[in-house]
Design a protein around this motif. Structure first.
Motif, short mmCIF file in Angstrom:
data_model
loop_
_atom_site.label_atom_id
_atom_site.label_comp_id
_atom_site.label_asym_id
_atom_site.label_seq_id
_atom_site.Cartn_x
_atom_site.Cartn_y
_atom_site.Cartn_z
N VAL A 94 -19.79 -16.47 -26.83
CA VAL A 94 -20.20 -17.68 -27.56
C VAL A 94 -21.72 -17.68 -27.75
O VAL A 94 -22.48 -17.46 -26.80
N THR A 95 -22.14 -17.92 -28.96
CA THR A 95 -23.58 -17.96 -29.27
C THR A 95 -23.76 -18.74 -30.55
O THR A 95 -22.78 -19.03 -31.24
N ARG A 96 -24.97 -19.11 -30.85
CA ARG A 96 -25.24 -19.70 -32.16
C ARG A 96 -26.73 -19.63 -32.46
O ARG A 96 -27.55 -19.47 -31.55
N PHE A 98 -30.38 -20.74 -33.11
CA PHE A 98 -31.24 -21.78 -32.54
C PHE A 98 -30.54 -22.58 -31.44
O PHE A 98 -30.72 -23.78 -31.33
N ARG A 99 -29.75 -21.86 -30.63
CA ARG A 99 -29.13 -22.50 -29.47
C ARG A 99 -30.25 -22.90 -28.52
O ARG A 99 -31.19 -22.13 -28.32
N GLU A 100 -30.16 -24.06 -27.94
CA GLU A 100 -31.23 -24.59 -27.08
C GLU A 100 -32.57 -24.52 -27.84
O GLU A 100 -33.46 -23.73 -27.51
N ALA A 130 -31.66 -10.09 -24.08
CA ALA A 130 -30.79 -9.35 -23.15
C ALA A 130 -29.46 -10.10 -23.03
O ALA A 130 -29.43 -11.20 -22.48
N GLY A 131 -28.40 -9.50 -23.58
CA GLY A 131 -27.11 -10.21 -23.67
C GLY A 131 -27.13 -11.01 -24.97
O GLY A 131 -26.99 -12.23 -24.99
N CYS A 132 -27.34 -10.27 -26.08
CA CYS A 132 -27.63 -10.91 -27.38
C CYS A 132 -26.39 -11.36 -28.12
O CYS A 132 -26.49 -12.02 -29.14
N THR A 162 -29.89 -6.38 -26.97
CA THR A 162 -28.93 -5.52 -26.26
C THR A 162 -27.75 -6.32 -25.73
O THR A 162 -27.86 -7.51 -25.43
N ASP A 163 -26.62 -5.63 -25.63
CA ASP A 163 -25.42 -6.24 -25.06
C ASP A 163 -24.52 -5.13 -24.53
O ASP A 163 -24.58 -3.99 -25.01
N ILE A 164 -23.68 -5.48 -23.60
CA ILE A 164 -22.74 -4.50 -23.03
C ILE A 164 -21.59 -4.20 -23.99
O ILE A 164 -20.95 -3.16 -23.90
N ASN A 221 -25.84 -2.02 -20.64
CA ASN A 221 -25.25 -2.77 -19.53
C ASN A 221 -26.37 -3.18 -18.58
O ASN A 221 -27.08 -2.32 -18.06
N LEU A 222 -26.55 -4.46 -18.38
CA LEU A 222 -27.64 -4.94 -17.52
C LEU A 222 -27.50 -4.44 -16.08
O LEU A 222 -28.47 -4.43 -15.33
N MET A 223 -26.29 -4.02 -15.71
CA MET A 223 -26.06 -3.51 -14.35
C MET A 223 -26.56 -2.07 -14.19
O MET A 223 -26.67 -1.58 -13.08
N ARG A 238 -30.20 -15.57 -21.84
CA ARG A 238 -29.66 -16.93 -21.79
C ARG A 238 -28.14 -16.90 -21.79
O ARG A 238 -27.51 -16.21 -22.59
N ASN A 239 -27.57 -17.67 -20.89
CA ASN A 239 -26.11 -17.80 -20.80
C ASN A 239 -25.43 -16.46 -20.54
O ASN A 239 -24.35 -16.20 -21.07
N VAL A 240 -26.09 -15.64 -19.76
CA VAL A 240 -25.56 -14.32 -19.39
C VAL A 240 -25.35 -14.29 -17.87
O VAL A 240 -24.25 -14.02 -17.39
C1 LIG Z 1 -22.33 -16.26 -23.70
S1 LIG Z 1 -23.05 -14.85 -24.45
C2 LIG Z 1 -24.74 -15.40 -24.62
C3 LIG Z 1 -25.35 -14.95 -25.93
C4 LIG Z 1 -26.78 -15.45 -26.17
N1 LIG Z 1 -27.68 -14.94 -25.16
C5 LIG Z 1 -26.82 -16.95 -26.23
O1 LIG Z 1 -27.27 -17.60 -25.28
O2 LIG Z 1 -26.37 -17.50 -27.23
C6 LIG Z 1 -23.12 -13.71 -23.07
C7 LIG Z 1 -23.31 -12.26 -23.50
O3 LIG Z 1 -23.65 -11.49 -22.35
C8 LIG Z 1 -23.03 -10.23 -22.45
N2 LIG Z 1 -22.96 -9.61 -21.12
C9 LIG Z 1 -22.17 -9.96 -20.08
N3 LIG Z 1 -22.34 -9.12 -19.05
C10 LIG Z 1 -23.27 -8.22 -19.44
C11 LIG Z 1 -23.87 -7.09 -18.82
N4 LIG Z 1 -23.54 -6.71 -17.58
N5 LIG Z 1 -24.79 -6.38 -19.53
C12 LIG Z 1 -25.12 -6.75 -20.78
N6 LIG Z 1 -24.58 -7.80 -21.42
C13 LIG Z 1 -23.67 -8.54 -20.77
C14 LIG Z 1 -21.68 -10.54 -23.07
O4 LIG Z 1 -21.10 -9.41 -23.68
C15 LIG Z 1 -22.03 -11.65 -24.06
O5 LIG Z 1 -22.25 -11.16 -25.36
#
Ligand SMILES: C[S@@+](CC[C@H](N)C(=O)[O-])C[C@H]1O[C@@H](n2cnc3c(N)ncnc32)[C@H](O)[C@@H]1O
Length: 295
Positions: A94-96, A98-100, A130-132, A162-164, A221-223, A238-240
């Motif tokens: 979930v994203t959008r 200009f969130r927040e 990060a987690g886009c 970046t995103d996983i 992958n952030l891990m 944000r929200n990751v």
């Molecule tokens: C809820 S979305 C948040 C998107 C954006 N940052 C926002 O706030 O609108 C969370 C994102 O984090 C990614 N994510 C989750 N675990 C991750 C990881 N270990 N490494 C990279 N991305 C990850 C998910 O694939 C997802 O696209």
């Protein structure tokens, strides 16, 4: 066998969620373990129905008859690509745009003036989303920059996104969004920096050339290992981390710190808090600044 052990053994074979496929505690635990190992995401049993409904679709698509068989597939070497699909199905994207919105206001008022001056003096300016997810976050950063500096794409200013999940990265690169997704974007910005396109016969908005030049998408992958060499002026994560446990969140903050330039900002989601007070000080609502003397 004691009563307790017998009860636990019985529970393991019993359905955790009622439905078309048998889904037991053991299946849930195996899936939760894999998700934690692969992505750092910590699942509690309150998410059992969600896991069931998201993965039942995968079982149907693959013609697999039980979660037990599905777990066997994704834990073995034959199931590497399905394990990626499982991860994609279980992450929340979930994203959008200009969130927040207060973060973009903060960026514009408190952060960009100095960075724009640096860019104009031929300096390097970097952002990381990060987690886009599918792209609205990095493109909102791009629009905020373009609004303040219309020729930004001609300078050394870049946003790494970046995103996983490879599916969301592909959507971000395609950069085509339905009209509903555009509602939070001020009309003036949309009309100046985006283009009208068709998406499966429907009117949609596509990122314009300048937005595309500012943002680069990569799977990460952030891990795992972070290959980036240079430092960032602001990181949006944000929200990751809300899906990570506390120890994993703490590891994220301690890895972000050394990747920021002096005075660099870290923006997190509305329900997230940066606990690494040795590295970061508060600089607004869910906004943090790297402490002086750290970088
Ligand atoms: C809820 S979305 C948040 C998107 C954006 N940052 C926002 O706030 O609108 C969370 C994102 O984090 C990614 N994510 C989750 N675990 C991750 C990881 N270990 N490494 C990279 N991305 C990850 C998910 O694939 C997802 O696209």
């Amino acid at each position: 066998m004691t009563t307790g052990i017998r009860a636990a053994a019985g529970l393991r074979g019993k359905a955790l969620v009622d439905g078309e496929f048998l889904f037991t505690n053991d299946d849930f635990s195996a899936i939760a373990r894999m998700l934690y190992e692969d992505a750092g995401i910590a699942l509690t049993e309150t998410k059992a129905s969600l896991v069931y409904s998201r993965l039942a679709k995968r079982l149907r698509t693959l013609g697999i008859e039980s979660f037990r068989d599905y777990c066997k597939l994704v834990s073995g070497s034959e199931g590497i690509s399905e394990r990626q699909n499982m991860l994609a199905a279980l992450t929340t994207n979930v994203t959008r745009y200009f969130r927040e919105p207060h973060h973009f206001e903060h960026l514009k008022q408190k952060v960009l003036p100095e960075l724009i001056a640096r860019a104009k003096a031929r300096g390097r300016v970097r952002f990381w989303s990060a987690g886009c997810s599918t792209g609205p976050e990095p493109y909102s950063i791009a629009l905020t920059i373009l609004d303040a500096m219309p020729d930004a794409a001609n300078y050394d200013i870049r946003i790494l996104a970046t995103d996983i999940d490879p599916n969301v990265i592909a959507t971000g690169r395609a950069a085509v969004y339905p009209d509903e997704a555009m509602e939070p974007v001020p009309a003036a910005l949309r009309e100046r920096w985006m283009v009208r396109v068709k998406d499966k016969g429907r009117d949609a908005w596509g990122a314009g050339e300048e937005m595309r030049r500012l943002v680069s998408f990569r799977e990460l992958n952030l891990m795992g290992h972070w290959p980036m060499k240079g430092k960032f002026d602001a990181i949006f994560c944000r929200n990751v981390v809300i899906y990570f446990d506390e120890a994993t969140q703490a590891r994220m903050w301690s890895r972000f710190g050394p990747l920021l330039n002096p005075g660099g900002r870290l923006y997190v989601g509305h329900s997230e808090r940066v606990t690494a007070t040795d590295l970061f000080e508060t600089d607004g609502l869910t906004t943090y600044r790297l402490r002086d003397g750290i970088a």
